[in-house]
Design a protein around this motif. Structure first.
Motif, PDB file in Angstrom:
ATOM      1  N   LYS A 109      27.172  16.278  39.411  1.00 24.95           N
ATOM      2  CA  LYS A 109      28.356  16.394  38.563  1.00 24.95           C
ATOM      3  C   LYS A 109      28.363  17.759  37.875  1.00 24.95           C
ATOM      4  CE  LYS A 109      29.494  12.040  39.126  1.00 24.95           C
ATOM      5  NZ  LYS A 109      30.520  11.723  40.061  1.00 24.95           N
ATOM      6  N   THR A 110      29.577  18.279  37.642  1.00 23.63           N
ATOM      7  CA  THR A 110      29.715  19.510  36.884  1.00 23.63           C
ATOM      8  C   THR A 110      29.540  19.203  35.399  1.00 23.63           C
ATOM      9  OG1 THR A 110      32.092  19.251  36.532  1.00 23.63           O
ATOM     10  CG2 THR A 110      31.404  20.390  38.563  1.00 23.63           C
ATOM     11  N   ARG A 111      29.452  20.250  34.580  1.00 24.89           N
ATOM     12  CA  ARG A 111      29.331  20.049  33.128  1.00 24.89           C
ATOM     13  C   ARG A 111      30.497  19.231  32.591  1.00 24.89           C
ATOM     14  NH1 ARG A 111      27.513  25.936  30.800  1.00 24.89           N
ATOM     15  NH2 ARG A 111      25.457  25.965  31.760  1.00 24.89           N
ATOM     16  N   GLY A 112      31.693  19.561  33.040  1.00 21.94           N
ATOM     17  CA  GLY A 112      32.873  18.837  32.575  1.00 21.94           C
ATOM     18  C   GLY A 112      32.847  17.384  32.999  1.00 21.94           C
ATOM     19  N   GLU A 113      32.426  17.134  34.227  1.00 25.03           N
ATOM     20  CA  GLU A 113      32.343  15.756  34.716  1.00 25.03           C
ATOM     21  C   GLU A 113      31.290  14.969  33.954  1.00 25.03           C
ATOM     22  OE1 GLU A 113      33.665  16.354  39.389  1.00 25.03           O
ATOM     23  OE2 GLU A 113      31.607  16.789  38.809  1.00 25.03           O
ATOM     24  N   VAL A 114      30.176  15.631  33.612  1.00 16.90           N
ATOM     25  CA  VAL A 114      29.125  14.955  32.844  1.00 16.90           C
ATOM     26  C   VAL A 114      29.671  14.536  31.486  1.00 16.90           C
ATOM     27  CG1 VAL A 114      26.936  15.311  31.618  1.00 16.90           C
ATOM     28  CG2 VAL A 114      27.161  16.034  33.991  1.00 16.90           C
ATOM     29  N   ALA A 115      30.361  15.447  30.820  1.00 15.09           N
ATOM     30  CA  ALA A 115      30.917  15.141  29.504  1.00 15.09           C
ATOM     31  C   ALA A 115      31.901  13.981  29.588  1.00 15.09           C
ATOM     32  CB  ALA A 115      31.585  16.388  28.916  1.00 15.09           C
ATOM     33  N   GLU A 116      32.769  14.000  30.598  1.00 17.47           N
ATOM     34  CA  GLU A 116      33.740  12.915  30.759  1.00 17.47           C
ATOM     35  C   GLU A 116      33.054  11.602  31.129  1.00 17.47           C
ATOM     36  OE1 GLU A 116      36.869  14.120  33.414  1.00 17.47           O
ATOM     37  OE2 GLU A 116      37.172  15.975  32.284  1.00 17.47           O
ATOM     38  N   PHE A 117      32.029  11.687  31.962  1.00 16.39           N
ATOM     39  CA  PHE A 117      31.301  10.500  32.392  1.00 16.39           C
ATOM     40  C   PHE A 117      30.592   9.839  31.205  1.00 16.39           C
ATOM     41  CE2 PHE A 117      27.739   8.335  34.565  1.00 16.39           C
ATOM     42  CZ  PHE A 117      28.454   7.605  35.499  1.00 16.39           C
ATOM     43  N   GLY A 146      17.589  17.929  30.260  1.00 17.05           N
ATOM     44  CA  GLY A 146      17.955  18.868  31.310  1.00 17.05           C
ATOM     45  C   GLY A 146      19.434  18.924  31.644  1.00 17.05           C
ATOM     46  N   VAL A 147      20.273  18.353  30.787  1.00 18.05           N
ATOM     47  CA  VAL A 147      21.715  18.374  31.018  1.00 18.05           C
ATOM     48  C   VAL A 147      22.339  19.344  30.019  1.00 18.05           C
ATOM     49  CG1 VAL A 147      23.850  17.020  31.009  1.00 18.05           C
ATOM     50  CG2 VAL A 147      21.724  16.003  31.856  1.00 18.05           C
ATOM     51  N   SER A 148      22.824  20.467  30.525  1.00 16.87           N
ATOM     52  CA  SER A 148      23.387  21.508  29.674  1.00 16.87           C
ATOM     53  C   SER A 148      24.901  21.381  29.616  1.00 16.87           C
ATOM     54  CB  SER A 148      22.989  22.879  30.231  1.00 16.87           C
ATOM     55  OG  SER A 148      23.671  23.896  29.538  1.00 16.87           O
ATOM     56  N   VAL A 149      25.408  20.900  28.483  1.00 10.05           N
ATOM     57  CA  VAL A 149      26.847  20.805  28.279  1.00 10.05           C
ATOM     58  C   VAL A 149      27.168  21.638  27.040  1.00 10.05           C
ATOM     59  CG1 VAL A 149      28.811  19.271  27.851  1.00 10.05           C
ATOM     60  CG2 VAL A 149      26.906  18.478  29.257  1.00 10.05           C
ATOM     61  N   PRO A 150      27.977  22.683  27.193  1.00 10.49           N
ATOM     62  CA  PRO A 150      28.285  23.538  26.047  1.00 10.49           C
ATOM     63  C   PRO A 150      28.994  22.761  24.935  1.00 10.49           C
ATOM     64  CG  PRO A 150      29.090  24.517  28.094  1.00 10.49           C
ATOM     65  CD  PRO A 150      28.629  23.135  28.418  1.00 10.49           C
ATOM     66  N   LEU A 151      28.749  23.199  23.711  1.00 11.21           N
ATOM     67  CA  LEU A 151      29.379  22.572  22.557  1.00 11.21           C
ATOM     68  C   LEU A 151      30.901  22.602  22.691  1.00 11.21           C
ATOM     69  CD1 LEU A 151      28.879  21.221  19.842  1.00 11.21           C
ATOM     70  CD2 LEU A 151      28.838  23.494  18.799  1.00 11.21           C
ATOM     71  N   ALA A 152      31.441  23.704  23.182  1.00 16.65           N
ATOM     72  CA  ALA A 152      32.898  23.807  23.359  1.00 16.65           C
ATOM     73  C   ALA A 152      33.414  22.724  24.306  1.00 16.65           C
ATOM     74  CB  ALA A 152      33.265  25.193  23.882  1.00 16.65           C
ATOM     75  N   ARG A 153      32.656  22.393  25.340  1.00 15.88           N
ATOM     76  CA  ARG A 153      33.068  21.350  26.292  1.00 15.88           C
ATOM     77  C   ARG A 153      33.075  19.993  25.591  1.00 15.88           C
ATOM     78  NH1 ARG A 153      35.576  21.344  31.022  1.00 15.88           N
ATOM     79  NH2 ARG A 153      34.222  22.993  31.761  1.00 15.88           N
ATOM     80  N   LEU A 154      32.059  19.726  24.775  1.00 19.53           N
ATOM     81  CA  LEU A 154      32.018  18.466  24.034  1.00 19.53           C
ATOM     82  C   LEU A 154      33.173  18.389  23.043  1.00 19.53           C
ATOM     83  CD1 LEU A 154      28.174  18.211  23.360  1.00 19.53           C
ATOM     84  CD2 LEU A 154      29.521  16.871  24.988  1.00 19.53           C
TER      85      LEU A 154
END
Length: 117
Positions: free
Chosen positions: A34-42, A68-76
């Motif tokens: 999954k991409t970062r965006g998909e991880v955040a949505e998931f 090990g999951v890097s999701v930027p604060l802006a994405r969250l």
């Protein structure tokens, strides 16, 4: 002289079909990344739950990084851009409620029920 070619339908034996079926059924599950965006949505429901438990988006970003999951604060933050940021609501500004999260309108009294699936 023109020669007309007639296309003939390709025919397969039952042996070939069974071999194809066996091959398809024995395929291992492909690793779906999954991409970062998909991880955040998931993880959005789990993120909401963590926020109801008092964690900020910065805390959540750091917890995700620990595994090990890097999701930027802006994405969250983008997950909640259409609603007031919970950390701003909890410091006394806003509606006076503890937190207002998207999709939680009128459900503040139901916090005891877990959102686990």
């Amino acid at each position: 002289r023109k020669v007309m070619l007639v296309a003939t339908a390709r025919r397969y034996t039952m042996e070939q079909i069974e071999a194809a079926r066996k091959k398809l059924r024995s395929l291992p599950v492909k690793e779906a990344r999954k991409t970062r965006g998909e991880v955040a949505e998931f993880l959005v429901n789990d993120i909401k739950k963590a926020m109801r438990q008092g964690y900020t988006l910065r805390d959540i970003r750091d917890l995700l990084a620990d595994v090990g999951v890097s999701v930027p604060l802006a994405r969250l933050e983008g997950l909640f851009e259409k609603a007031p940021k919970p950390e701003l609501v909890t410091d006394g500004e806003g509606s006076g409620k503890d937190t207002d999260l998207p999709g939680d309108a009128g459900e503040m009294g139901k916090q005891e029920s877990p959102d686990e699936e």
